[in-house]
Design a protein around this motif. Structure first.
Motif, PDB file in Angstrom:
ATOM      1  N   HIS A 178       1.286   5.907   6.183  1.00 10.84           N
ATOM      2  CA  HIS A 178      -0.085   5.462   5.971  1.00 10.84           C
ATOM      3  C   HIS A 178      -0.274   5.118   4.495  1.00 10.84           C
ATOM      4  O   HIS A 178       0.345   5.709   3.600  1.00 10.84           O
ATOM      5  N   VAL A 179      -1.194   4.187   4.242  1.00 16.14           N
ATOM      6  CA  VAL A 179      -1.442   3.735   2.873  1.00 16.14           C
ATOM      7  C   VAL A 179      -2.348   4.737   2.187  1.00 16.14           C
ATOM      8  O   VAL A 179      -3.477   4.993   2.647  1.00 16.14           O
ATOM      9  N   ARG A 180      -1.872   5.335   1.098  1.00 15.36           N
ATOM     10  CA  ARG A 180      -2.679   6.283   0.321  1.00 15.36           C
ATOM     11  C   ARG A 180      -3.383   5.593  -0.833  1.00 15.36           C
ATOM     12  O   ARG A 180      -4.478   5.983  -1.222  1.00 15.36           O
ATOM     13  N   ASN A 181      -2.730   4.571  -1.365  1.00 10.65           N
ATOM     14  CA  ASN A 181      -3.315   3.850  -2.512  1.00 10.65           C
ATOM     15  C   ASN A 181      -2.676   2.469  -2.568  1.00 10.65           C
ATOM     16  O   ASN A 181      -1.575   2.252  -2.045  1.00 10.65           O
ATOM     17  N   ALA A 182      -3.390   1.537  -3.221  1.00  9.75           N
ATOM     18  CA  ALA A 182      -2.867   0.166  -3.386  1.00  9.75           C
ATOM     19  C   ALA A 182      -3.537  -0.455  -4.588  1.00  9.75           C
ATOM     20  O   ALA A 182      -4.721  -0.214  -4.844  1.00  9.75           O
ATOM     21  N   ASN A 183      -2.772  -1.215  -5.331  1.00 15.95           N
ATOM     22  CA  ASN A 183      -3.381  -1.897  -6.486  1.00 15.95           C
ATOM     23  C   ASN A 183      -3.946  -3.256  -6.054  1.00 15.95           C
ATOM     24  O   ASN A 183      -3.798  -3.698  -4.888  1.00 15.95           O
ATOM     25  N   ALA A 184      -4.580  -3.934  -7.014  1.00 15.88           N
ATOM     26  CA  ALA A 184      -5.247  -5.210  -6.697  1.00 15.88           C
ATOM     27  C   ALA A 184      -4.248  -6.278  -6.258  1.00 15.88           C
ATOM     28  O   ALA A 184      -4.530  -7.090  -5.378  1.00 15.88           O
ATOM     29  N   SER A 185      -3.055  -6.294  -6.858  1.00 18.27           N
ATOM     30  CA  SER A 185      -2.061  -7.313  -6.506  1.00 18.27           C
ATOM     31  C   SER A 185      -1.610  -7.155  -5.054  1.00 18.27           C
ATOM     32  O   SER A 185      -1.407  -8.139  -4.330  1.00 18.27           O
ATOM     33  N   ALA A 186      -1.454  -5.909  -4.601  1.00 16.84           N
ATOM     34  CA  ALA A 186      -1.065  -5.676  -3.211  1.00 16.84           C
ATOM     35  C   ALA A 186      -2.167  -6.141  -2.265  1.00 16.84           C
ATOM     36  O   ALA A 186      -1.890  -6.745  -1.210  1.00 16.84           O
ATOM     37  N   ALA A 187      -3.430  -5.875  -2.629  1.00 17.67           N
ATOM     38  CA  ALA A 187      -4.539  -6.313  -1.779  1.00 17.67           C
ATOM     39  C   ALA A 187      -4.595  -7.833  -1.705  1.00 17.67           C
ATOM     40  O   ALA A 187      -4.826  -8.406  -0.625  1.00 17.67           O
ATOM     41  N   ARG A 188      -4.354  -8.520  -2.847  1.00 18.29           N
ATOM     42  CA  ARG A 188      -4.366  -9.981  -2.833  1.00 18.29           C
ATOM     43  C   ARG A 188      -3.218 -10.525  -1.983  1.00 18.29           C
ATOM     44  O   ARG A 188      -3.372 -11.507  -1.248  1.00 18.29           O
TER      45      ARG A 188
ATOM     46  N   LEU B 101      -1.805  -9.173   0.603  1.00 21.00           N
ATOM     47  CA  LEU B 101      -2.056  -8.962   2.032  1.00 21.00           C
ATOM     48  C   LEU B 101      -3.363  -9.577   2.489  1.00 21.00           C
ATOM     49  O   LEU B 101      -3.665  -9.568   3.683  1.00 21.00           O
ATOM     50  N   GLY B 102      -4.152 -10.083   1.551  1.00 17.86           N
ATOM     51  CA  GLY B 102      -5.412 -10.743   1.919  1.00 17.86           C
ATOM     52  C   GLY B 102      -6.461  -9.786   2.468  1.00 17.86           C
ATOM     53  O   GLY B 102      -7.239 -10.176   3.344  1.00 17.86           O
ATOM     54  N   MET B 103      -6.493  -8.545   1.976  1.00 12.87           N
ATOM     55  CA  MET B 103      -7.437  -7.539   2.470  1.00 12.87           C
ATOM     56  C   MET B 103      -8.077  -6.816   1.287  1.00 12.87           C
ATOM     57  O   MET B 103      -7.519  -6.774   0.201  1.00 12.87           O
ATOM     58  N   ARG B 104      -9.266  -6.220   1.568  1.00 16.90           N
ATOM     59  CA  ARG B 104      -9.896  -5.411   0.535  1.00 16.90           C
ATOM     60  C   ARG B 104      -9.148  -4.087   0.426  1.00 16.90           C
ATOM     61  O   ARG B 104      -8.607  -3.572   1.408  1.00 16.90           O
ATOM     62  N   ARG B 105      -9.167  -3.525  -0.762  1.00 15.89           N
ATOM     63  CA  ARG B 105      -8.429  -2.283  -0.990  1.00 15.89           C
ATOM     64  C   ARG B 105      -8.980  -1.149  -0.131  1.00 15.89           C
ATOM     65  O   ARG B 105      -8.234  -0.292   0.355  1.00 15.89           O
ATOM     66  N   GLU B 106     -10.310  -1.131   0.103  1.00 16.57           N
ATOM     67  CA  GLU B 106     -10.916  -0.066   0.890  1.00 16.57           C
ATOM     68  C   GLU B 106     -10.387  -0.071   2.321  1.00 16.57           C
ATOM     69  O   GLU B 106     -10.209   0.993   2.945  1.00 16.57           O
TER      70      GLU B 106
END
Length: 541
Positions: A51-61, A63-68
């Motif tokens: 499961h995803v515990r944390n992600a930075n902004a580059s990872a969110a961009r 995958l095209g999803m919000r970090r939340e």
């Protein structure tokens, strides 16, 4: 200081050291967090369940999803269904003790726009560590391989395109290695040599071409392309491959890889020029035969001219002899028997004498005209100023008889011509200028020059009766007269001599005139080779 106070002092220093270390750790943590958040590489922290515990902004961009939305999301939902087993294997390897860096390539779901879903090739690089609670987590970097895949696809397409182009080239092409063995060939090569690609691959190029007498030359030239990166252009070779026969080809070659670390391969192109060489040889032989025929014809023509000139001189001599006799006897009759035969008969005798003299002049002019057509003219530098003075001396009697005034403007330049021909040309132009004036008018003649790059234009300007524009070309023909011989005596050949002489010297002739306004005759001749720059300026008085 008591023992208690000493202990308290040591404890205070330790507390201060611990506080300083804590501050440094916090600053280091803040820096790491900032680096984690601002990194252009996508980073995620996964727990042991994936499961995803944390992600930075580059990872969110990526995958095209919000970090939340990413937080606590099972990571396998972001992976292509066919690659989820690879993800499970990746997480299993990460949990093993001693695993430092685990790498796996798989396809991950990314979003473009609102509804379009796209799977991008991504490399997961994970390392295991314990968080502050002691739980095992995996710090994972996500490297987007789309650009690499795109470049690979472009390389594949470029290779396919180049292969199609090579196959459609109509000239035989071959790729050879450092031993000059054939690596691959195009379709035109197999068709030309009537051998399959598998048959020629691995064979030495010179053996396929059957260059047993000049194979070393080919090897030397191809080694220049392979090892010195030199271009070979249009090396002519005679080849004699089996099932093809003796042919003539042009060979061109170029090293394929321009960098030293690339394999030593050369692209060799062949162009069959056998038919062209055969045609060239046939043209050469035809030219030789033509030159021989032209030389023979020229020699025959020269002999014909010589015979014709001798014949003309013979006829002229035979014609002029009776004319001289007629003129001589007429002069005797008028001188010795003028009182006896009477005025009317004396008039007839004078007419006979004048006609004989005109006929003799006409024959001489015709001979001069014929000679201009046949003689070989040697060109040299002619000083027009000196020639002008000589012509004036020769024409002095005529000038005095007509009361003419002839002058020149400035110093006349030198031209490329023939002294004898230019003497005839200038003499006839001056004679015409003095002859064709209105009754009672003294001739005024001006000779001047205009220079242009490479040419000299000589003007002979008079104050005569002028010529209508419709006759400007006609007057340069043989026997062309605009007036009767009684009004203006002459044979009608003078300007024809001028035109033919200038033409033989490679020049031009013309006239500018109107009735009653005089004539401006001009001849245009070439300047001598290497004429001074100053001669390009107009000559002024």
């Amino acid at each position: 200081m008591s023992d208690l106070e000493l202990r308290l002092s040591i404890a205070a220093r330790k507390i201060a050291d611990l506080s300083r270390v804590r501050d440094e750790l916090e600053r280091s943590r803040d820096s790491m967090i900032a680096l984690y958040e601002q990194s252009p590489v996508g980073y995620m922290t996964l727990d042991a369940r994936g499961h995803v515990r944390n992600a930075n902004a580059s990872a969110a961009r990526l995958l095209g999803m919000r970090r939340e939305r990413l937080l606590q999301l099972p990571f396998n939902l972001l992976v292509h269904p066919e690659d989820r087993s690879r993800l499970d294997e990746h997480l299993s390897r990460c949990q093993r003790r001693g695993a430092v860096r685990v790498r796996t390539e798989l396809r991950m779901k990314t979003k473009r726009g609102r509804n379009e879903t796209h799977f991008a090739q991504v490399e997961m690089i994970s390392g295991r560590f314990l968080d502050k609670t002691g739980e095992l987590v995996f710090l994972t970097a996500l490297v987007d391989l789309s650009e690499r895949e795109l470049r690979n696809e472009e390389l594949v397409r470029a290779r396919e395109s180049s292969e199609r182009i090579i196959e459609t080239v109509r000239h035989p092409l071959a790729v050879v290695d450092h031993q000059l063995k054939i690596v691959r060939v195009n379709l035109a090569f197999t068709e030309y040599f009537k051998r399959s690609a598998s048959h020629v691959q691995g064979r030495a190029l010179d053996s396929v071409l059957n260059l047993w007498w000049s194979g070393n030359q080919l090897r030397v030239e191809l080694e220049k392309a392979l090892f010195r990166n030199e271009r070979i252009e249009d090396l002519k070779l005679r080849i004699n491959p089996s099932d093809v026969g003796e042919r003539i080809v042009l060979l061109s070659a170029r090293r394929l890889h321009q960098h030293a670390e690339g394999p030593a391969l050369a692209l060799v192109a062949l162009e069959d020029i056998t038919e062209r060489e055969i045609a060239r040889e046939e043209v050469r032989l035809l030219n030789e035969q033509l030159e021989q025929r032209v030389a023979a014809r020229t020699e025959a023509l020269q002999k014909s001219y010589e015979q014709m000139e001798a014949f003309c001189y013979s006829i002229a001599h035979d014609l002029r002899a009776p004319l001289r006799a007629m003129a001589g006897f007429s002069r005797i009759l008028s001188d010795q028997f003028g009182d006896v035969i009477g005025a009317e008969a004396l008039n007839y005798v004078k007419r006979i004498e004048g006609s004989a003299e005109r006929m003799d002049m006409l024959i001489r002019d015709l001979l001069d005209y014929g000679r201009l057509n046949t003689i070989r003219l040697e060109r040299s530098t002619v000083d027009l100023d000196m020639l002008f003075a000589d012509v004036l001396m020769e024409m002095d009697n005529e000038i005095q008889a007509r009361g003419a005034r002839i002058r020149k403007e400035g110093v006349l330049p030198s031209v490329c011509g023939n002294m004898v021909v230019l003497r005839v040309v200038l003499g006839n132009l001056l004679s015409n200028a003095m002859k064709f004036v209105a009754p009672g008018t003294n001739p005024e003649v001006l000779v001047r020059c205009d220079n242009a790059p490479g040419t000299v234009r000589v003007w002979v300007i008079d104050n005569g009766i002028g010529i209508s524009p419709e006759y400007h070309q006609k007057i340069f023909g043989v026997f062309q007269r605009l007036h009767s011989s009684e009004t203006y005596p002459g044979t009608g050949i003078g300007l024809a001599l001028v035109s033919k002489g200038v033409e033989r010297l490679g020049g031009r002739v013309g006239v500018e005139s109107e009735p009653g306004r005089g004539c401006r005759f001009w001849i245009e001749l070439q300047q001598p080779a290497g004429a001074a720059e100053s001669s390009l300026q107009p000559v002024n008085a």
